[in-house]
Enzyme design. Structure first.
Site, short mmCIF file in Angstrom:
data_model
loop_
_atom_site.label_atom_id
_atom_site.label_comp_id
_atom_site.label_asym_id
_atom_site.label_seq_id
_atom_site.Cartn_x
_atom_site.Cartn_y
_atom_site.Cartn_z
N ASP A 117 2.52 0.80 6.96
CA ASP A 117 2.79 2.14 7.45
C ASP A 117 3.91 1.75 8.64
O ASP A 117 3.82 0.97 9.55
CB ASP A 117 1.35 2.38 8.62
N HIS A 162 -3.52 3.41 13.46
CA HIS A 162 -3.49 4.92 13.93
C HIS A 162 -4.61 5.43 12.91
O HIS A 162 -4.77 5.10 11.76
CB HIS A 162 -2.18 5.48 13.35
#
Ligand code: PLP
Length: 404
Positions: free
Chosen positions: A198, A121
């Site tokens: 993450d 991301h």
């Protein structure tokens, strides 16, 4: 799991859009909130509102106790060793920026390298690119194969004496791939390299144990785990957080301040400058208790069934292409049908009451790798049902027929 009972906890799920019952399949972007979370926020403002860690008065003590209890709830949720290893931030993005800024300041010099992956991301790309510009560090990227899995043999080749940290997502918000983070951590630690995970798309779908994983940092957002917006978590091992300088200056992160110099507070407060978002911190604790009460194992089993069903049904649609075909996937399906633009598909599904995400999903480098501009993305939650998937599939077929 009693889905009807669970759905009743989420009033928004019985709303209608354009006169059609809402089918909410954009949970990767944000999840809906159960009544208990919204009620908790209301309760705090009506009964316990006061600035935390600052007052001797009753309300301030109450609010402080509740916020610190929430820290323990988060600690237990991911099984951190100490509650001081839990730092409250605004969300995943701020957590990664904090580590990028503070870790690089302490441990990186020009020419040092950080390894990320091709499916990250933007939050886990741009935060490091800012450090490239400031400190002259370099980014190295683990490539992916045609199924949308990380090429781990390439990771071995990317590691060098200049590698300072590896920062990878647990579950891809585009491909749904569940990355082999256990293996990545093992490889990294064999070279004494710390790892940041993450977990923005994973903590709400499966049990995470940071001690068992032995990751060095782990980050996630409250709003993606059925909690409020504007609050997130950075878990860091004490040994790293203790060595890292503060990210921001202000109230509460100090021990003493004078014009001759300032000393900093201990963990976790060193990284929590200014008035924290304590109402949402407290309500995040409520959200975590709510999902723990349902049970992460039950959630995972149910969502895996939904994912399989949804994938099978989608694959019956003519000219569909699914991006991300790993055997290890969770809750996310990205697709395109024929030449229909993802935006057109999303707009038309919306008119049928079906909320999906369209676009690049904050993963433009991945889109470039896949050779596409964007996809339609379905992201599932435990309150979704097979009936909703049937309606989605019927909706997609309708759109496809409109385009001939
Ligand atoms: N990382 C991943 C894998 C995500 O899916 C997202 C949000 O979609 C983020 C980071 C950023 O999260 P936030 O916008 O809550 O900071």
């Amino acid at each position: 799991m009693d889905i009807e009972k669970i759905r009743a906890d989420f009033p928004i799920l019985s709303t209608t859009v354009y006169g059609k019952p809402l089918i909410y399949l954009d949970n990767g972007a944000t999840t809906q909130k159960p009544k208990c979370v919204v009620e908790e926020i209301e309760k705090i403002y009506y009964t316990t509102n006061a600035n935390v860690h600052r007052g001797v008065h009753y309300l301030s003590q109450q609010a402080t106790d509740l916020a610190e209890e929430s820290r323990v709830v988060v600690q237990q949720f991911i099984n951190a060793e100490h509650s001081k290893e839990i730092i409250f931030t605004k969300g995943t993005t701020e957590s990664i920026n904090l580590v990028a800024h503070s870790f690089c300041q302490q441990f990186c010099v020009e020419g040092d390298e950080i390894i990320i992956s091709a499916m990250e991301h933007h939050a886990n790309i741009v935060s490091w690119q800012l450090q490239e510009a400031i400190r002259g560090i370099k980014l190295r990227v683990i490539p992916i194969n045609e199924k949308g899995e990380l090429k781990l043999d390439e990771l071995q080749k990317l590691i060098s004496s200049k590698t300072r940290l590896i920062s990878v997502m647990h579950i891809s918000n585009v491909l749904g791939t569940v990355n082999p983070i256990e293996k990545i951590i093992e490889i990294a630690h064999a070279h004494s390299i710390p790892v940041l995970i993450d977990a923005a798309q994973s903590v709400q779908h499966m049990t995470i144990d940071v001690q068992k994983l032995d990751c060095d940092f782990l980050v996630f957002s409250g709003h993606k785990v059925y909690g409020p917006n504007g609050v997130g978590v950075l878990y860091g091992k004490e040994k790293w957080l203790n060595q890292m300088p503060p990210y921001q200056g202000g109230g509460e992160m100090i021990s003493t301040v004078s014009f001759k110099g300032t000393t900093f507070n201990e963990l976790p407060f060193k990284f929590e400058a200014g008035t924290p978002n304590y109402p949402d911190v407290i309500a995040l604790g409520t959200a975590i208790k709510y999902i723990k009460n349902i049970g992460l194992d039950s959630i995972k089993a149910y969502e895996d069934q939904l994912l399989e069903y949804c994938t099978d049904e989608l694959l019956r649609i003519k000219d569909i292409r699914i991006f991300g075909t790993s055997d290890k996937k969770s809750s996310v399906i990205s697709f395109l049908v024929g030449n229909i633009h993802h935006y057109d598909m999303g707009m038309l599904l919306d008119k049928m009451g079906i909320a999906v995400r369209t676009g690049h999903h904050c993963a433009q480098p991945l889109m470039e790798e896949l050779g596409i501009e964007g996809t339609v993305r379905i992201s599932l939650a435990f309150y979704n049902t097979k009936e909703e998937i049937d309606q989605l599939v019927a909706g997609i077929k309708r759109v496809a027929s409109m385009f001939g």
